[in-house]
Write a protein that holds these residues in place. Structure first.
Motif, short mmCIF file in Angstrom:
data_model
loop_
_atom_site.label_atom_id
_atom_site.label_comp_id
_atom_site.label_asym_id
_atom_site.label_seq_id
_atom_site.Cartn_x
_atom_site.Cartn_y
_atom_site.Cartn_z
N GLN A 1 53.80 38.12 41.74
CA GLN A 1 53.16 38.22 40.43
C GLN A 1 52.32 39.49 40.34
O GLN A 1 52.00 40.10 41.37
N GLY A 2 51.96 39.88 39.14
CA GLY A 2 51.04 40.99 38.97
C GLY A 2 49.63 40.57 39.33
O GLY A 2 49.30 39.38 39.35
N PRO A 3 48.76 41.52 39.64
CA PRO A 3 47.37 41.18 39.95
C PRO A 3 46.70 40.46 38.79
O PRO A 3 46.96 40.75 37.62
N GLN B 1 46.27 38.74 43.90
CA GLN B 1 47.70 38.84 43.65
C GLN B 1 48.41 37.75 44.44
O GLN B 1 48.36 37.73 45.67
N HIS C 1 33.96 41.00 37.54
CA HIS C 1 33.42 42.31 37.87
C HIS C 1 31.91 42.32 37.65
O HIS C 1 31.38 41.45 36.92
N TYR D 1 34.99 45.49 41.00
CA TYR D 1 35.97 44.60 40.39
C TYR D 1 36.68 43.82 41.50
O TYR D 1 36.91 44.34 42.59
N ARG E 1 35.46 50.78 40.65
CA ARG E 1 36.16 51.40 39.52
C ARG E 1 35.37 52.59 38.97
O ARG E 1 34.19 52.44 38.62
N LEU F 1 42.30 51.92 38.55
CA LEU F 1 41.96 51.08 39.69
C LEU F 1 42.61 51.66 40.94
O LEU F 1 43.80 51.96 40.94
N TYR G 1 41.73 41.66 46.20
CA TYR G 1 41.39 43.07 46.22
C TYR G 1 39.99 43.29 45.64
O TYR G 1 39.70 42.85 44.53
N TYR H 1 43.01 39.49 37.13
CA TYR H 1 41.58 39.81 37.08
C TYR H 1 40.77 38.57 37.40
O TYR H 1 41.07 37.48 36.91
N PHE I 1 43.53 50.62 44.54
CA PHE I 1 43.68 49.43 45.37
C PHE I 1 43.74 49.80 46.85
O PHE I 1 44.43 50.75 47.23
N GLY I 2 43.02 49.03 47.67
CA GLY I 2 43.19 49.10 49.12
C GLY I 2 44.20 48.06 49.56
O GLY I 2 45.09 47.68 48.78
N GLN I 3 44.07 47.62 50.81
CA GLN I 3 45.01 46.65 51.36
C GLN I 3 44.61 45.21 51.07
O GLN I 3 45.43 44.31 51.19
N TYR J 1 40.26 41.51 41.97
CA TYR J 1 41.54 41.01 41.49
C TYR J 1 42.18 40.20 42.62
O TYR J 1 41.84 40.37 43.79
#
Lengths: 112, 113
Positions: A42-44, A38, A49, A34, A91, A100, A87, A46, A102-104, A36
């Motif tokens: 704001q929120g991530p 950001q 995928h 997947y 998944r 989910l 990101y 989509y 999440f990495g950096q 995403y």
């Protein structure tokens, strides 16, 4: 821990294609890749995928290598509004909750 | 637009107080997720609901954190006796089924003084 590795930052010229790489060498056969993004405060959001095949939608294309150990997100004509943290996420399948991890991420800066 | 809605958008409170954060998922979405994002960090999973049940609470950091969901719709995340390390953006996401893309709200920014 995140199962993906991404470069911490990238630059791209406005109007050019942005190619964001991701390594996921330990991915399992039933895990999806997947993407995403950001944008600040704001929120991530989509993006796209895929499982095995390459995928394309109105936002981007996703290229997954045949061995599934890496993938590339392609934004075909980057604009200044594409500046964000991107990101790449492996998944777990639904029967494991599908959360989910999440990495950096990669901070993409699109420059005029 | 019928996206994920979170309230309040910002919350400032004193250490030791309890707080409640609300999430209204997209209508018809059966799966709901809470995440936390500390300043400059990626998102951390907290809890997952399928319907009104929470089969995965593994990310809740302590027993001061709890969440519930009612009517397969609204969810509330409660933090009791808040600490300064609880300061973060709390994000909610929902999906039609657990294996569909999650769609996020813009979060509640919680600041503990």
């Amino acid at each position: 821990d995140a199962k993906t590795t991404q470069p911490p930052s990238m630059d791209c010229a406005e109007g050019r294609a942005a190619n964001l790489p991701c390594n996921h060498s330990t991915i399992s056969g039933n895990e999806y890749v997947y993407w995403y993004r950001q944008i600040h405060s704001q929120g991530p959001q989509y993006i796209i995928h895929g499982l095995k095949n390459n995928e394309t939608n109105e936002m981007a294309s996703l290229i997954i290598t045949e061995d599934r150990k890496s993938s590339t997100l392609i934004l075909p004509h980057a604009t200044l509004r594409d500046t964000a943290v991107y990101y790449c996420i492996v998944r777990p399948p639904y029967n494991q909750g599908g959360k989910l991890i999440f990495g950096q991420g990669t901070e993409l800066s699109v420059k005029p | 637009g019928a996206g994920v809605s979170q309230s309040p958008s910002n919350k400032v409170t004193e250490k030791g107080k309890d707080v409640e954060l609300r999430c209204d998922p997209i209508s018809g979405h059966t799966a709901l997720y809470w995440y936390r994002q500390r300043l400059g960090q990626g998102l951390e999973f907290l809890i997952y609901f399928q319907g009104n049940s929470a089969p995965d609470k593994s990310g809740l950091p302590s027993d001061r954190f709890s969440a519930e969901r009612t009517g397969e719709s609204v969810s509330t995340l409660t933090i009791q006796r808040t600490q300064q390390e609880d300061s973060a953006v709390y994000l909610c996401a929902s999906s039609f089924l657990g294996n569909q893309p999650q769609h996020f709200g813009d979060g509640t920014r919680l600041s503990i003084l």
